[in-house]
Motif scaffolding. Structure first.
Motif, PDB file in Angstrom:
ATOM      1  N   LEU A   4       0.836  -1.192   0.000  1.00 18.44           N
ATOM      2  CA  LEU A   4       0.000   0.000   0.000  1.00 18.44           C
ATOM      3  C   LEU A   4       0.873   1.245   0.000  1.00 18.44           C
ATOM      4  CD1 LEU A   4      -2.551  -0.996   2.797  1.00 18.44           C
ATOM      5  CD2 LEU A   4      -2.868  -1.189   0.337  1.00 18.44           C
ATOM      6  N   THR A   5       0.357   2.297  -0.614  1.00 15.00           N
ATOM      7  CA  THR A   5       1.043   3.582  -0.566  1.00 15.00           C
ATOM      8  C   THR A   5       0.751   4.241   0.779  1.00 15.00           C
ATOM      9  OG1 THR A   5      -0.828   4.824  -1.453  1.00 15.00           O
ATOM     10  CG2 THR A   5       0.724   3.880  -3.069  1.00 15.00           C
ATOM     11  N   GLU A   6       1.529   5.240   1.128  1.00 18.51           N
ATOM     12  CA  GLU A   6       1.271   5.974   2.380  1.00 18.51           C
ATOM     13  C   GLU A   6      -0.111   6.622   2.344  1.00 18.51           C
ATOM     14  OE1 GLU A   6       2.838   6.164   5.403  1.00 18.51           O
ATOM     15  OE2 GLU A   6       4.081   4.565   4.559  1.00 18.51           O
ATOM     16  N   LYS A   7      -0.516   7.088   1.173  1.00 15.08           N
ATOM     17  CA  LYS A   7      -1.845   7.697   1.034  1.00 15.08           C
ATOM     18  C   LYS A   7      -2.944   6.666   1.311  1.00 15.08           C
ATOM     19  CE  LYS A   7      -4.567  10.475  -2.199  1.00 15.08           C
ATOM     20  NZ  LYS A   7      -4.640  11.070  -3.514  1.00 15.08           N
ATOM     21  N   GLU A   8      -2.781   5.445   0.798  1.00 17.72           N
ATOM     22  CA  GLU A   8      -3.755   4.383   1.044  1.00 17.72           C
ATOM     23  C   GLU A   8      -3.780   3.999   2.522  1.00 17.72           C
ATOM     24  OE1 GLU A   8      -3.758   2.052  -3.249  1.00 17.72           O
ATOM     25  OE2 GLU A   8      -2.124   1.670  -1.835  1.00 17.72           O
ATOM     26  N   ILE A   9      -2.604   3.914   3.123  1.00 21.67           N
ATOM     27  CA  ILE A   9      -2.523   3.591   4.556  1.00 21.67           C
ATOM     28  C   ILE A   9      -3.226   4.668   5.371  1.00 21.67           C
ATOM     29  CG2 ILE A   9      -0.924   3.417   6.521  1.00 21.67           C
ATOM     30  CD1 ILE A   9       1.013   1.988   4.568  1.00 21.67           C
ATOM     31  N   ASP A  10      -3.014   5.913   4.992  1.00 18.32           N
ATOM     32  CA  ASP A  10      -3.650   7.020   5.707  1.00 18.32           C
ATOM     33  C   ASP A  10      -5.173   6.966   5.566  1.00 18.32           C
ATOM     34  OD1 ASP A  10      -3.159   9.356   7.347  1.00 18.32           O
ATOM     35  OD2 ASP A  10      -3.946  10.526   5.659  1.00 18.32           O
ATOM     36  N   LEU A  11      -5.658   6.668   4.370  1.00 21.24           N
ATOM     37  CA  LEU A  11      -7.101   6.570   4.155  1.00 21.24           C
ATOM     38  C   LEU A  11      -7.702   5.424   4.972  1.00 21.24           C
ATOM     39  CD1 LEU A  11      -9.762   7.328   2.761  1.00 21.24           C
ATOM     40  CD2 LEU A  11      -9.077   5.871   0.864  1.00 21.24           C
ATOM     41  N   ILE A  12      -7.064   4.271   4.948  1.00 22.40           N
ATOM     42  CA  ILE A  12      -7.556   3.126   5.719  1.00 22.40           C
ATOM     43  C   ILE A  12      -7.529   3.455   7.208  1.00 22.40           C
ATOM     44  CG2 ILE A  12      -7.076   0.731   6.385  1.00 22.40           C
ATOM     45  CD1 ILE A  12      -6.080   0.323   3.447  1.00 22.40           C
ATOM     46  N   SER A  13      -6.441   4.054   7.673  1.00 21.18           N
ATOM     47  CA  SER A  13      -6.324   4.437   9.077  1.00 21.18           C
ATOM     48  C   SER A  13      -7.454   5.366   9.491  1.00 21.18           C
ATOM     49  CB  SER A  13      -4.961   5.116   9.309  1.00 21.18           C
ATOM     50  OG  SER A  13      -4.882   5.654  10.592  1.00 21.18           O
ATOM     51  N   THR A  14      -7.725   6.370   8.685  1.00 26.43           N
ATOM     52  CA  THR A  14      -8.790   7.329   8.978  1.00 26.43           C
ATOM     53  C   THR A  14     -10.133   6.617   9.089  1.00 26.43           C
ATOM     54  OG1 THR A  14      -7.601   9.102   7.854  1.00 26.43           O
ATOM     55  CG2 THR A  14      -9.964   9.401   8.132  1.00 26.43           C
ATOM     56  N   GLN A  15     -10.399   5.703   8.190  1.00 26.43           N
ATOM     57  CA  GLN A  15     -11.677   4.985   8.211  1.00 26.43           C
ATOM     58  C   GLN A  15     -11.780   4.059   9.424  1.00 26.43           C
ATOM     59  OE1 GLN A  15     -14.247   5.746   6.314  1.00 26.43           O
ATOM     60  NE2 GLN A  15     -12.951   7.280   5.357  1.00 26.43           N
ATOM     61  N   LEU A  16     -10.692   3.373   9.748  1.00 24.77           N
ATOM     62  CA  LEU A  16     -10.717   2.490  10.919  1.00 24.77           C
ATOM     63  C   LEU A  16     -10.961   3.285  12.200  1.00 24.77           C
ATOM     64  CD1 LEU A  16      -7.777  -0.017  10.224  1.00 24.77           C
ATOM     65  CD2 LEU A  16     -10.224  -0.300   9.737  1.00 24.77           C
ATOM     66  N   LEU A  17     -10.340   4.449  12.298  1.00 22.12           N
ATOM     67  CA  LEU A  17     -10.523   5.280  13.484  1.00 22.12           C
ATOM     68  C   LEU A  17     -11.944   5.832  13.589  1.00 22.12           C
ATOM     69  CD1 LEU A  17      -7.068   7.060  13.529  1.00 22.12           C
ATOM     70  CD2 LEU A  17      -7.969   5.510  15.282  1.00 22.12           C
ATOM     71  N   LYS A  18     -12.659   5.836  12.481  1.00 24.87           N
ATOM     72  CA  LYS A  18     -14.063   6.267  12.487  1.00 24.87           C
ATOM     73  C   LYS A  18     -15.008   5.104  12.795  1.00 24.87           C
ATOM     74  CE  LYS A  18     -13.676   9.965   9.061  1.00 24.87           C
ATOM     75  NZ  LYS A  18     -14.068  10.373   7.701  1.00 24.87           N
ATOM     76  N   GLY A  19     -14.455   3.913  13.003  1.00 23.25           N
ATOM     77  CA  GLY A  19     -15.284   2.757  13.296  1.00 23.25           C
ATOM     78  C   GLY A  19     -15.672   1.942  12.087  1.00 23.25           C
ATOM     79  N   MET A  20     -14.995   2.170  10.988  1.00 24.09           N
ATOM     80  CA  MET A  20     -15.306   1.436   9.765  1.00 24.09           C
ATOM     81  C   MET A  20     -14.431   0.183   9.670  1.00 24.09           C
ATOM     82  SD  MET A  20     -17.587   3.169   8.318  1.00 24.09           S
ATOM     83  CE  MET A  20     -18.216   4.697   7.699  1.00 24.09           C
ATOM     84  N   ILE A  21     -14.800  -0.660   8.741  1.00 26.25           N
ATOM     85  CA  ILE A  21     -13.985  -1.801   8.349  1.00 26.25           C
ATOM     86  C   ILE A  21     -13.628  -1.545   6.882  1.00 26.25           C
ATOM     87  CG2 ILE A  21     -15.973  -3.202   7.687  1.00 26.25           C
ATOM     88  CD1 ILE A  21     -14.481  -5.617   8.806  1.00 26.25           C
TER      89      ILE A  21
END
Length: 145
Positions: A4-21
């Motif tokens: 994953l790119t850093e941008k993809e990691i950041d997007l996934i991280s943001t979503q996980l912190l919002k309670g998403m999967i």
């Protein structure tokens, strides 16, 4: 092999912190996210989300799943932050005490929000979630071998 790119990691991280999967679609390099059904009992999936879940069921090897940290991991992350970053003994004691309460995350967040450590906590937590996502990528790649 998944990377994953850093941008993809950041997007996934943001979503996980919002309670998403999150699900990473390997062939199209797309990230899909939806509420974690364990956290949203009354949430109705959209037709698009249902289609994505059907596709994942039909072709599971084309998707990598990313989940939030387990409560014990979250707890350890908060404890690590207190141990490594909080210098004021009274605040540190209050934060440690908050971790023993029934809704530890909420109590911790309430105390951190009103402290000078708010920004530092957000950065620390984001960094730890980036590491968590990278661990999940490593685990996915290991099981694929």
């Amino acid at each position: 092999m998944l990377s994953l790119t850093e941008k993809e990691i950041d997007l996934i991280s943001t979503q996980l912190l919002k309670g998403m999967i999150c699900f990473y679609q390997i062939d199209k390099k797309r990230i899909h996210h939806m509420p974690d059904d364990e956290d949203y009992y009354n949430y109705d999936l959209t037709p698009d989300e249902e289609d994505i879940l059907d596709e994942i069921e039909e072709n599971p090897d084309n998707y990598a799943e990313f989940t939030q940290m387990e409560p014990a991991q979250e707890h350890q992350m908060m404890q690590d932050f207190i141990d490594r970053r909080v210098k004021e003994k009274n605040l540190a004691d209050d934060l440690v005490s908050s971790l023993t309460k029934p809704k530890a995350n909420t109590a911790f967040k309430f105390l951190i929000e009103d402290s000078k450590y708010k920004k530092e906590w957000v950065e620390f937590r984001t960094e730890k979630y980036h590491d968590w996502i990278k661990e999940q990528v490593d685990s996915f790649n290991y099981t694929e071998e």
